[in-house]
Design an enzyme around this catalytic site. Structure first.
Site, PDB file in Angstrom:
ATOM      1  N   TYR A   2      20.480 -11.924   8.803  1.00 18.80           N
ATOM      2  CA  TYR A   2      21.784 -11.503   9.329  1.00 18.80           C
ATOM      3  C   TYR A   2      21.530 -10.981  10.736  1.00 18.80           C
ATOM      4  O   TYR A   2      20.823  -9.982  10.906  1.00 18.80           O
ATOM      5  CB  TYR A   2      22.376 -10.360   8.490  1.00 18.80           C
ATOM      6  CG  TYR A   2      22.846 -10.774   7.106  1.00 18.80           C
ATOM      7  CD1 TYR A   2      21.964 -10.849   6.029  1.00 18.80           C
ATOM      8  CD2 TYR A   2      24.184 -11.069   6.868  1.00 18.80           C
ATOM      9  CE1 TYR A   2      22.412 -11.200   4.762  1.00 18.80           C
ATOM     10  CE2 TYR A   2      24.639 -11.420   5.595  1.00 18.80           C
ATOM     11  CZ  TYR A   2      23.748 -11.483   4.555  1.00 18.80           C
ATOM     12  OH  TYR A   2      24.197 -11.832   3.297  1.00 18.80           O
ATOM     13  N   LYS A  42      29.876 -11.074  -1.466  1.00 18.50           N
ATOM     14  CA  LYS A  42      30.371 -10.401  -2.675  1.00 18.50           C
ATOM     15  C   LYS A  42      31.480 -11.157  -3.409  1.00 18.50           C
ATOM     16  O   LYS A  42      31.804 -10.829  -4.558  1.00 18.50           O
ATOM     17  CB  LYS A  42      30.878  -8.997  -2.317  1.00 18.50           C
ATOM     18  CG  LYS A  42      29.767  -8.020  -1.996  1.00 18.50           C
ATOM     19  CD  LYS A  42      28.983  -7.659  -3.236  1.00 18.50           C
ATOM     20  CE  LYS A  42      27.660  -7.003  -2.925  1.00 18.50           C
ATOM     21  NZ  LYS A  42      26.510  -7.632  -3.557  1.00 18.50           N
ATOM     22  N   HIS A  66      15.185 -14.253  -4.174  1.00 17.69           N
ATOM     23  CA  HIS A  66      14.825 -13.586  -2.925  1.00 17.69           C
ATOM     24  C   HIS A  66      14.604 -12.097  -3.176  1.00 17.69           C
ATOM     25  O   HIS A  66      15.471 -11.418  -3.713  1.00 17.69           O
ATOM     26  CB  HIS A  66      15.928 -13.768  -1.881  1.00 17.69           C
ATOM     27  CG  HIS A  66      15.922 -15.130  -1.254  1.00 17.69           C
ATOM     28  ND1 HIS A  66      16.552 -15.413  -0.067  1.00 17.69           N
ATOM     29  CD2 HIS A  66      15.329 -16.288  -1.649  1.00 17.69           C
ATOM     30  CE1 HIS A  66      16.352 -16.690   0.240  1.00 17.69           C
ATOM     31  NE2 HIS A  66      15.629 -17.244  -0.713  1.00 17.69           N
ATOM     32  N   PRO A  76      32.988 -12.529   3.997  1.00 20.60           N
ATOM     33  CA  PRO A  76      31.783 -13.077   3.357  1.00 20.60           C
ATOM     34  C   PRO A  76      30.480 -12.327   3.667  1.00 20.60           C
ATOM     35  O   PRO A  76      29.476 -12.569   3.002  1.00 20.60           O
ATOM     36  CB  PRO A  76      31.708 -14.505   3.899  1.00 20.60           C
ATOM     37  CG  PRO A  76      32.471 -14.471   5.176  1.00 20.60           C
ATOM     38  CD  PRO A  76      33.541 -13.445   5.002  1.00 20.60           C
ATOM     39  N   TYR A  86      23.806  -4.540  -1.964  1.00 23.33           N
ATOM     40  CA  TYR A  86      23.595  -5.980  -1.804  1.00 23.33           C
ATOM     41  C   TYR A  86      23.194  -6.629  -3.142  1.00 23.33           C
ATOM     42  O   TYR A  86      23.706  -7.685  -3.508  1.00 23.33           O
ATOM     43  CB  TYR A  86      22.537  -6.259  -0.727  1.00 23.33           C
ATOM     44  CG  TYR A  86      22.554  -7.685  -0.215  1.00 23.33           C
ATOM     45  CD1 TYR A  86      23.249  -8.025   0.943  1.00 23.33           C
ATOM     46  CD2 TYR A  86      21.904  -8.702  -0.914  1.00 23.33           C
ATOM     47  CE1 TYR A  86      23.294  -9.338   1.401  1.00 23.33           C
ATOM     48  CE2 TYR A  86      21.933 -10.009  -0.466  1.00 23.33           C
ATOM     49  CZ  TYR A  86      22.628 -10.322   0.695  1.00 23.33           C
ATOM     50  OH  TYR A  86      22.672 -11.622   1.145  1.00 23.33           O
TER      51      TYR A  86
HETATM   52  C1  PHB Z   1      25.895 -18.487   2.200  1.00 22.49           C
HETATM   53  O1  PHB Z   1      24.760 -18.896   1.962  1.00 22.49           O
HETATM   54  O2  PHB Z   1      26.874 -19.254   2.218  1.00 22.49           O
HETATM   55  C2  PHB Z   1      26.105 -17.036   2.446  1.00 22.49           C
HETATM   56  C3  PHB Z   1      25.043 -16.174   2.282  1.00 22.49           C
HETATM   57  C4  PHB Z   1      25.216 -14.825   2.520  1.00 22.49           C
HETATM   58  C5  PHB Z   1      26.438 -14.365   2.955  1.00 22.49           C
HETATM   59  C6  PHB Z   1      27.505 -15.220   3.121  1.00 22.49           C
HETATM   60  C7  PHB Z   1      27.338 -16.573   2.864  1.00 22.49           C
HETATM   61  O3  PHB Z   1      26.586 -13.039   3.223  1.00 22.49           O
END
Ligand code: PHB
Ligand code: APR
Length: 393
Positions: A204, A300, A76, A296, A388
Protein backbone atom coordinates in the site's frame (compact mmCIF):
# COMPACT_ATOMS: atom_id res chain seq x y z
CA UNK A 1 -49.68 -17.40 -15.18
CA UNK A 2 -48.65 -17.38 -11.51
CA UNK A 3 -46.80 -20.13 -9.67
CA UNK A 4 -46.60 -20.49 -5.89
CA UNK A 5 -43.71 -22.07 -4.02
CA UNK A 6 -42.73 -22.41 -0.37
CA UNK A 7 -39.33 -22.26 1.31
CA UNK A 8 -37.86 -21.52 4.74
CA UNK A 9 -35.53 -18.64 3.80
CA UNK A 10 -35.97 -16.56 0.64
CA UNK A 11 -32.60 -15.07 -0.33
CA UNK A 12 -32.40 -12.11 -2.71
CA UNK A 13 -29.04 -11.89 -4.51
CA UNK A 14 -26.38 -14.43 -5.55
CA UNK A 15 -23.36 -12.38 -4.53
CA UNK A 16 -21.00 -13.68 -1.86
CA UNK A 17 -23.47 -12.81 0.96
CA UNK A 18 -26.49 -14.62 -0.51
CA UNK A 19 -24.54 -17.62 -1.76
CA UNK A 20 -22.60 -18.13 1.48
CA UNK A 21 -25.80 -17.86 3.52
CA UNK A 22 -27.53 -20.39 1.26
CA UNK A 23 -24.63 -22.85 1.65
CA UNK A 24 -24.37 -22.48 5.45
CA UNK A 25 -28.11 -23.02 5.84
CA UNK A 26 -27.96 -26.00 3.49
CA UNK A 27 -25.17 -27.60 5.57
CA UNK A 28 -27.46 -27.29 8.61
CA UNK A 29 -30.50 -28.70 6.83
CA UNK A 30 -32.35 -25.41 6.32
CA UNK A 31 -34.02 -24.83 2.95
CA UNK A 32 -33.64 -21.68 0.91
CA UNK A 33 -34.24 -20.34 -2.60
CA UNK A 34 -31.81 -17.77 -4.08
CA UNK A 35 -33.27 -15.20 -6.51
CA UNK A 36 -30.66 -13.45 -8.67
CA UNK A 37 -31.42 -10.69 -11.19
CA UNK A 38 -28.42 -11.42 -13.44
CA UNK A 39 -27.15 -14.43 -15.37
CA UNK A 40 -24.70 -16.94 -13.91
CA UNK A 41 -22.06 -15.85 -16.45
CA UNK A 42 -22.39 -12.23 -15.39
CA UNK A 43 -22.13 -13.04 -11.67
CA UNK A 44 -19.11 -15.31 -12.24
CA UNK A 45 -17.22 -12.70 -14.25
CA UNK A 46 -17.42 -9.78 -11.77
CA UNK A 47 -13.98 -8.75 -10.56
CA UNK A 48 -13.69 -7.62 -6.96
CA UNK A 49 -11.14 -7.55 -4.12
CA UNK A 50 -9.25 -10.59 -2.95
CA UNK A 51 -8.02 -10.61 0.66
CA UNK A 52 -9.73 -12.97 3.12
CA UNK A 53 -9.65 -12.77 6.89
CA UNK A 54 -9.10 -16.05 8.76
CA UNK A 55 -12.69 -15.89 10.01
CA UNK A 56 -13.95 -15.69 6.41
CA UNK A 57 -11.81 -18.68 5.44
CA UNK A 58 -13.23 -20.62 8.42
CA UNK A 59 -16.79 -19.87 7.25
CA UNK A 60 -15.96 -21.00 3.71
CA UNK A 61 -14.58 -24.22 5.24
CA UNK A 62 -17.83 -24.68 7.17
CA UNK A 63 -19.78 -24.07 3.97
CA UNK A 64 -17.78 -26.88 2.32
CA UNK A 65 -16.29 -24.67 -0.38
CA UNK A 66 -12.69 -24.25 0.72
CA UNK A 67 -11.00 -27.09 -1.16
CA UNK A 68 -9.67 -24.97 -4.07
CA UNK A 69 -9.07 -22.04 -1.72
CA UNK A 70 -6.76 -24.25 0.39
CA UNK A 71 -4.89 -25.31 -2.75
CA UNK A 72 -4.65 -22.01 -4.62
CA UNK A 73 -5.02 -19.33 -1.91
CA UNK A 74 -1.83 -17.46 -0.99
CA UNK A 75 -1.34 -17.13 2.77
CA UNK A 76 0.24 -13.78 3.62
CA UNK A 77 1.93 -13.19 6.98
CA UNK A 78 2.10 -9.43 6.51
CA UNK A 79 1.71 -6.44 4.18
CA UNK A 80 3.77 -3.36 3.49
CA UNK A 81 3.11 0.35 3.66
CA UNK A 82 5.40 2.37 1.35
CA UNK A 83 5.82 5.94 2.52
CA UNK A 84 8.57 8.52 2.09
CA UNK A 85 10.50 6.15 -0.17
CA UNK A 86 10.76 3.33 2.39
CA UNK A 87 8.75 0.21 3.09
CA UNK A 88 7.27 -0.46 6.52
CA UNK A 89 6.34 -4.09 6.98
CA UNK A 90 3.33 -4.87 9.15
CA UNK A 91 3.95 -8.39 10.42
CA UNK A 92 0.45 -9.75 10.98
CA UNK A 93 1.62 -13.10 12.25
CA UNK A 94 4.07 -11.68 14.80
CA UNK A 95 1.69 -8.93 15.95
CA UNK A 96 -1.59 -10.89 16.09
CA UNK A 97 -0.80 -14.58 15.53
CA UNK A 98 -3.08 -14.42 12.44
CA UNK A 99 -2.63 -14.27 8.66
CA UNK A 100 -4.75 -13.34 5.63
CA UNK A 101 -5.37 -15.35 2.46
CA UNK A 102 -5.22 -13.83 -1.03
CA UNK A 103 -7.90 -15.47 -3.22
CA UNK A 104 -10.13 -13.59 -5.67
CA UNK A 105 -13.77 -12.95 -4.80
CA UNK A 106 -14.59 -14.07 -8.34
CA UNK A 107 -13.21 -17.53 -7.48
CA UNK A 108 -15.18 -17.68 -4.21
CA UNK A 109 -18.36 -16.88 -6.10
CA UNK A 110 -17.66 -19.67 -8.62
CA UNK A 111 -16.90 -22.16 -5.81
CA UNK A 112 -20.10 -21.24 -3.94
CA UNK A 113 -22.27 -21.53 -7.06
CA UNK A 114 -20.73 -24.89 -7.97
CA UNK A 115 -21.33 -26.27 -4.45
CA UNK A 116 -24.89 -24.95 -4.31
CA UNK A 117 -25.79 -26.50 -7.66
CA UNK A 118 -24.02 -29.79 -6.85
CA UNK A 119 -26.15 -30.06 -3.67
CA UNK A 120 -29.30 -29.47 -5.75
CA UNK A 121 -30.01 -26.11 -4.09
CA UNK A 122 -32.10 -23.74 -6.19
CA UNK A 123 -30.71 -20.52 -7.67
CA UNK A 124 -33.15 -18.69 -9.96
CA UNK A 125 -31.02 -16.74 -12.46
CA UNK A 126 -32.56 -13.72 -14.19
CA UNK A 127 -35.32 -13.31 -11.61
CA UNK A 128 -36.86 -9.98 -12.63
CA UNK A 129 -38.88 -7.44 -10.62
CA UNK A 130 -38.30 -9.12 -7.27
CA UNK A 131 -40.67 -7.55 -4.72
CA UNK A 132 -41.02 -8.07 -0.97
CA UNK A 133 -44.41 -8.40 0.74
CA UNK A 134 -45.79 -8.89 4.26
CA UNK A 135 -42.40 -8.65 5.96
CA UNK A 136 -44.10 -7.70 9.24
CA UNK A 137 -46.01 -11.00 9.31
CA UNK A 138 -44.89 -14.59 10.00
CA UNK A 139 -45.36 -15.46 6.28
CA UNK A 140 -43.41 -12.92 4.25
CA UNK A 141 -43.53 -13.39 0.46
CA UNK A 142 -41.40 -12.64 -2.55
CA UNK A 143 -42.82 -12.19 -6.02
CA UNK A 144 -40.76 -12.16 -9.21
CA UNK A 145 -40.94 -12.73 -12.93
CA UNK A 146 -39.00 -15.53 -14.51
CA UNK A 147 -39.09 -17.07 -17.98
CA UNK A 148 -42.33 -15.31 -18.83
CA UNK A 149 -44.25 -16.26 -15.67
CA UNK A 150 -44.96 -14.51 -12.39
CA UNK A 151 -43.87 -16.49 -9.33
CA UNK A 152 -44.64 -16.24 -5.65
CA UNK A 153 -42.29 -17.57 -2.96
CA UNK A 154 -43.77 -17.87 0.53
CA UNK A 155 -41.07 -17.85 3.21
CA UNK A 156 -40.49 -17.85 6.97
CA UNK A 157 -37.76 -15.23 6.57
CA UNK A 158 -36.28 -13.06 3.81
CA UNK A 159 -32.56 -12.32 3.57
CA UNK A 160 -31.84 -9.17 1.54
CA UNK A 161 -28.40 -9.90 0.09
CA UNK A 162 -28.92 -7.87 -3.08
CA UNK A 163 -26.04 -5.42 -2.80
CA UNK A 164 -25.99 -1.64 -2.74
CA UNK A 165 -28.35 -1.24 -5.73
CA UNK A 166 -30.85 -3.89 -4.63
CA UNK A 167 -34.50 -3.57 -3.62
CA UNK A 168 -34.42 -4.98 -0.06
CA UNK A 169 -33.14 -1.96 1.81
CA UNK A 170 -36.03 0.19 0.64
CA UNK A 171 -38.53 -2.40 1.93
CA UNK A 172 -37.70 -1.24 5.47
CA UNK A 173 -40.04 1.60 6.51
CA UNK A 174 -38.52 4.95 5.56
CA UNK A 175 -39.51 6.34 8.96
CA UNK A 176 -37.13 3.98 10.79
CA UNK A 177 -34.28 4.02 8.27
CA UNK A 178 -31.19 6.16 8.65
CA UNK A 179 -28.28 6.39 6.22
CA UNK A 180 -24.73 7.43 7.10
CA UNK A 181 -22.47 8.23 4.18
CA UNK A 182 -19.12 9.58 3.11
CA UNK A 183 -18.27 9.93 -0.57
CA UNK A 184 -14.57 10.38 -1.25
CA UNK A 185 -13.38 12.90 -3.85
CA UNK A 186 -11.34 10.36 -5.84
CA UNK A 187 -11.58 6.90 -7.39
CA UNK A 188 -9.46 3.81 -7.93
CA UNK A 189 -8.27 2.80 -11.37
CA UNK A 190 -7.82 -0.98 -11.14
CA UNK A 191 -6.04 -3.31 -13.55
CA UNK A 192 -5.37 -7.03 -13.86
CA UNK A 193 -2.35 -8.29 -15.82
CA UNK A 194 -0.87 -11.73 -16.35
CA UNK A 195 2.53 -10.80 -14.98
CA UNK A 196 4.32 -11.88 -11.80
CA UNK A 197 3.50 -9.74 -8.72
CA UNK A 198 6.16 -7.12 -7.90
CA UNK A 199 6.61 -8.30 -4.33
CA UNK A 200 5.71 -11.34 -2.23
CA UNK A 201 3.22 -9.31 -0.15
CA UNK A 202 0.79 -6.45 -0.86
CA UNK A 203 2.26 -2.94 -0.95
CA UNK A 204 0.00 0.00 0.00
CA UNK A 205 1.83 3.14 -1.20
CA UNK A 206 1.31 6.67 0.02
CA UNK A 207 2.90 9.07 -2.51
CA UNK A 208 2.77 12.79 -3.23
CA UNK A 209 1.11 11.96 -6.57
CA UNK A 210 -1.53 9.82 -4.86
CA UNK A 211 -2.13 6.32 -3.48
CA UNK A 212 -1.19 3.10 -5.28
CA UNK A 213 -1.67 -0.56 -4.33
CA UNK A 214 0.24 -3.58 -5.59
CA UNK A 215 -1.85 -6.71 -5.08
CA UNK A 216 -2.10 -10.10 -6.75
CA UNK A 217 -4.38 -12.99 -7.60
CA UNK A 218 -1.76 -15.71 -8.10
CA UNK A 219 2.02 -16.07 -8.65
CA UNK A 220 1.39 -15.17 -12.31
CA UNK A 221 -1.44 -12.63 -12.08
CA UNK A 222 -1.11 -9.10 -10.63
CA UNK A 223 -3.75 -6.65 -9.52
CA UNK A 224 -2.79 -2.97 -9.22
CA UNK A 225 -4.72 0.14 -8.25
CA UNK A 226 -3.99 3.85 -8.74
CA UNK A 227 -5.82 6.73 -7.02
CA UNK A 228 -7.33 8.89 -9.77
CA UNK A 229 -9.72 11.80 -10.11
CA UNK A 230 -13.40 10.95 -10.47
CA UNK A 231 -13.69 12.69 -13.83
CA UNK A 232 -10.90 10.67 -15.42
CA UNK A 233 -11.78 8.25 -18.23
CA UNK A 234 -10.28 4.87 -19.05
CA UNK A 235 -9.17 6.35 -22.39
CA UNK A 236 -6.91 8.70 -20.37
CA UNK A 237 -5.05 5.67 -19.09
CA UNK A 238 -3.35 3.63 -21.82
CA UNK A 239 -1.28 0.72 -20.43
CA UNK A 240 2.05 2.59 -20.79
CA UNK A 241 0.79 5.45 -18.64
CA UNK A 242 -0.49 3.05 -15.97
CA UNK A 243 2.83 1.21 -15.67
CA UNK A 244 4.75 4.48 -15.68
CA UNK A 245 2.61 5.88 -12.87
CA UNK A 246 2.82 2.67 -10.84
CA UNK A 247 6.61 2.73 -11.08
CA UNK A 248 6.67 6.31 -9.77
CA UNK A 249 4.17 5.79 -6.93
CA UNK A 250 5.59 2.43 -5.83
CA UNK A 251 9.19 3.64 -5.93
CA UNK A 252 10.68 2.69 -2.55
CA UNK A 253 13.54 0.81 -0.88
CA UNK A 254 13.97 -2.07 -1.48
CA UNK A 255 12.56 -1.43 -5.00
CA UNK A 256 9.62 -3.60 -6.03
CA UNK A 257 10.25 -5.62 -9.15
CA UNK A 258 7.42 -4.42 -11.42
CA UNK A 259 6.90 -6.61 -14.49
CA UNK A 260 4.81 -4.85 -17.13
CA UNK A 261 2.51 -6.46 -19.69
CA UNK A 262 -0.85 -5.98 -21.40
CA UNK A 263 -3.74 -5.34 -19.01
CA UNK A 264 -6.60 -7.84 -19.19
CA UNK A 265 -9.07 -5.73 -17.21
CA UNK A 266 -9.26 -2.03 -16.50
CA UNK A 267 -11.92 -0.12 -14.55
CA UNK A 268 -12.46 3.00 -12.48
CA UNK A 269 -14.52 2.79 -9.29
CA UNK A 270 -15.61 5.53 -6.86
CA UNK A 271 -14.97 5.11 -3.13
CA UNK A 272 -17.75 5.32 -0.60
CA UNK A 273 -18.45 4.63 3.08
CA UNK A 274 -22.14 3.91 3.71
CA UNK A 275 -24.22 2.32 6.47
CA UNK A 276 -28.00 1.98 6.56
CA UNK A 277 -29.64 1.23 9.89
CA UNK A 278 -31.44 -0.83 11.13
CA UNK A 279 -30.31 -4.04 9.39
CA UNK A 280 -33.61 -5.83 10.07
CA UNK A 281 -37.33 -5.23 10.17
CA UNK A 282 -39.99 -7.82 10.90
CA UNK A 283 -38.96 -10.98 9.03
CA UNK A 284 -36.49 -9.20 6.72
CA UNK A 285 -32.75 -9.26 7.42
CA UNK A 286 -30.18 -7.31 5.36
CA UNK A 287 -26.65 -8.66 4.87
CA UNK A 288 -23.56 -7.43 3.01
CA UNK A 289 -23.53 -4.50 0.58
CA UNK A 290 -27.34 -4.20 0.85
CA UNK A 291 -26.72 -2.60 4.26
CA UNK A 292 -23.23 -1.16 4.04
CA UNK A 293 -20.37 -0.18 1.75
CA UNK A 294 -16.72 0.36 2.62
CA UNK A 295 -13.99 1.92 0.49
CA UNK A 296 -11.69 -0.90 -0.74
CA UNK A 297 -8.62 0.22 1.25
CA UNK A 298 -8.15 -2.67 3.68
CA UNK A 299 -10.32 -5.10 1.66
CA UNK A 300 -13.18 -5.31 4.15
CA UNK A 301 -16.19 -5.51 1.76
CA UNK A 302 -16.38 -9.26 1.29
CA UNK A 303 -15.18 -9.97 4.84
CA UNK A 304 -17.94 -7.82 6.25
CA UNK A 305 -20.54 -9.59 4.12
CA UNK A 306 -19.14 -12.85 5.54
CA UNK A 307 -19.41 -11.67 9.16
CA UNK A 308 -23.05 -10.58 8.64
CA UNK A 309 -23.75 -14.02 7.21
CA UNK A 310 -22.01 -15.63 10.18
CA UNK A 311 -24.38 -13.86 12.61
CA UNK A 312 -27.44 -14.41 10.42
CA UNK A 313 -26.79 -18.10 9.84
CA UNK A 314 -26.25 -18.65 13.59
CA UNK A 315 -29.52 -16.84 14.30
CA UNK A 316 -31.51 -18.89 11.78
CA UNK A 317 -29.92 -22.16 12.94
CA UNK A 318 -30.90 -21.33 16.56
CA UNK A 319 -34.44 -20.54 15.38
CA UNK A 320 -34.92 -23.78 13.44
CA UNK A 321 -32.92 -26.18 15.61
CA UNK A 322 -33.63 -24.86 19.11
CA UNK A 323 -36.84 -22.85 18.60
CA UNK A 324 -34.86 -19.88 19.98
CA UNK A 325 -35.50 -16.55 18.26
CA UNK A 326 -33.27 -14.41 20.51
CA UNK A 327 -30.36 -14.32 18.02
CA UNK A 328 -32.78 -13.40 15.22
CA UNK A 329 -34.10 -10.50 17.26
CA UNK A 330 -30.57 -9.33 18.07
CA UNK A 331 -29.15 -9.86 14.55
CA UNK A 332 -29.10 -6.26 13.31
CA UNK A 333 -27.49 -4.79 16.41
CA UNK A 334 -24.98 -7.63 16.69
CA UNK A 335 -23.93 -7.28 13.04
CA UNK A 336 -23.81 -3.48 13.17
CA UNK A 337 -21.40 -3.43 16.12
CA UNK A 338 -18.83 -5.15 13.92
CA UNK A 339 -19.82 -3.25 10.77
CA UNK A 340 -19.04 0.09 12.41
CA UNK A 341 -15.59 -1.07 13.45
CA UNK A 342 -14.78 -2.17 9.90
CA UNK A 343 -16.20 1.13 8.59
CA UNK A 344 -13.91 2.99 10.97
CA UNK A 345 -10.87 0.98 9.86
CA UNK A 346 -11.59 1.34 6.12
CA UNK A 347 -12.16 5.09 6.50
CA UNK A 348 -8.99 5.44 8.59
CA UNK A 349 -6.83 3.50 6.13
CA UNK A 350 -8.29 5.45 3.20
CA UNK A 351 -7.65 8.77 4.94
CA UNK A 352 -4.16 7.72 5.97
CA UNK A 353 -2.94 6.68 2.54
CA UNK A 354 -4.63 8.84 -0.12
CA UNK A 355 -3.72 12.26 -1.40
CA UNK A 356 -6.49 14.33 0.13
CA UNK A 357 -5.15 17.76 0.78
CA UNK A 358 -2.61 20.32 -0.36
CA UNK A 359 0.87 19.36 0.79
CA UNK A 360 1.11 22.58 2.81
CA UNK A 361 -2.14 22.03 4.74
CA UNK A 362 -2.49 21.08 8.40
CA UNK A 363 -4.26 17.84 7.39
CA UNK A 364 -1.34 16.80 5.21
CA UNK A 365 1.02 17.32 8.18
CA UNK A 366 -1.26 15.18 10.37
CA UNK A 367 -1.22 12.46 7.73
CA UNK A 368 2.57 12.51 7.62
CA UNK A 369 2.83 12.43 11.41
CA UNK A 370 0.48 9.46 11.54
CA UNK A 371 2.51 7.57 8.92
CA UNK A 372 5.73 8.32 10.85
CA UNK A 373 4.11 7.09 14.03
CA UNK A 374 2.96 3.91 12.30
CA UNK A 375 6.49 3.31 11.00
CA UNK A 376 8.02 3.55 14.48
CA UNK A 377 5.41 2.25 16.91
CA UNK A 378 4.69 -1.41 17.53
CA UNK A 379 1.43 -0.40 19.21
CA UNK A 380 0.28 1.47 16.09
CA UNK A 381 1.29 -1.44 13.86
CA UNK A 382 -0.60 -3.87 16.13
CA UNK A 383 -3.75 -1.75 15.86
CA UNK A 384 -3.51 -1.83 12.06
CA UNK A 385 -2.71 -5.55 12.01
CA UNK A 386 -5.55 -6.63 14.30
CA UNK A 387 -8.10 -4.78 12.18
CA UNK A 388 -6.59 -5.93 8.89
CA UNK A 389 -6.63 -9.64 9.84
CA UNK A 390 -10.19 -9.14 11.10
CA UNK A 391 -11.73 -8.46 14.50
CA UNK A 392 -13.28 -11.54 16.11
CA UNK A 393 -16.93 -12.38 15.32
C1 PHB B 1 -7.31 -6.61 -4.40
O1 PHB B 1 -6.44 -7.47 -4.52
O2 PHB B 1 -8.20 -6.45 -5.26
C2 PHB B 1 -7.31 -5.74 -3.19
C3 PHB B 1 -6.41 -6.02 -2.18
C4 PHB B 1 -6.39 -5.22 -1.06
C5 PHB B 1 -7.24 -4.14 -0.98
C6 PHB B 1 -8.14 -3.86 -1.98
C7 PHB B 1 -8.18 -4.67 -3.11
O3 PHB B 1 -7.18 -3.33 0.12
N1 APR C 1 -33.16 -8.89 -7.46
C1 APR C 1 -32.33 -9.96 -7.43
N2 APR C 1 -30.99 -9.86 -7.33
C2 APR C 1 -30.47 -8.64 -7.24
C3 APR C 1 -31.28 -7.46 -7.25
C4 APR C 1 -32.67 -7.63 -7.37
N3 APR C 1 -33.51 -6.59 -7.39
N4 APR C 1 -30.47 -6.39 -7.13
C5 APR C 1 -29.22 -6.85 -7.06
N5 APR C 1 -29.20 -8.20 -7.13
C6 APR C 1 -28.03 -9.09 -7.09
C7 APR C 1 -26.84 -8.55 -7.86
O1 APR C 1 -26.93 -8.85 -9.23
C8 APR C 1 -25.70 -9.29 -7.18
O2 APR C 1 -25.42 -10.53 -7.79
O3 APR C 1 -27.58 -9.19 -5.75
C9 APR C 1 -26.19 -9.53 -5.76
C10 APR C 1 -25.46 -8.69 -4.73
O4 APR C 1 -24.11 -9.09 -4.71
P1 APR C 1 -22.92 -8.11 -4.30
O5 APR C 1 -23.15 -6.78 -4.86
O6 APR C 1 -21.66 -8.81 -4.60
O7 APR C 1 -23.11 -7.94 -2.70
P2 APR C 1 -22.78 -8.93 -1.49
O8 APR C 1 -23.17 -10.32 -1.78
O9 APR C 1 -23.30 -8.23 -0.30
O10 APR C 1 -21.20 -8.96 -1.45
C11 APR C 1 -20.42 -8.01 -0.82
O11 APR C 1 -19.16 -8.00 -2.81
O12 APR C 1 -19.89 -6.06 -3.86
C12 APR C 1 -18.83 -6.68 -3.27
O13 APR C 1 -17.42 -5.04 -2.35
C13 APR C 1 -18.45 -5.91 -2.09
O14 APR C 1 -16.84 -7.39 -1.48
C14 APR C 1 -18.14 -6.98 -1.17
C15 APR C 1 -19.06 -8.07 -1.43
Amino acid sequence: MSQRQRTQVGIIGAGPAGLLLARLLEVHGIESVVLEARTRDYVEARIRAGVLEQGTVALLEEAGVAERLRREGLVHDGAEIATGGRRVRIDFRALTGKTVTVYGQTEITKDLIAARLAAGGPIVWEAKDVALHDIETARPRLTYDHAGATHELVCDFIAGCDGFHGVSRSALPASSRQAFERVYPFGWLGILADVAPCSSELIYAHHDRGFALASMRSPTRSRYYIQCDLDEKLEDWPDERIWQELKVRLDCEPPPNITTGPTIEKSIAPLRSFVSTPMQHGRLFLAGDAAHIVPPTGAKGLNLAASDVHYLSRALIAYYKKQDDSLCRAYGDTALARVWKAERFSWWMTTLLHKLHKKTSFEAQMQRAELDYLASSRAAQTALAENYVGLPF
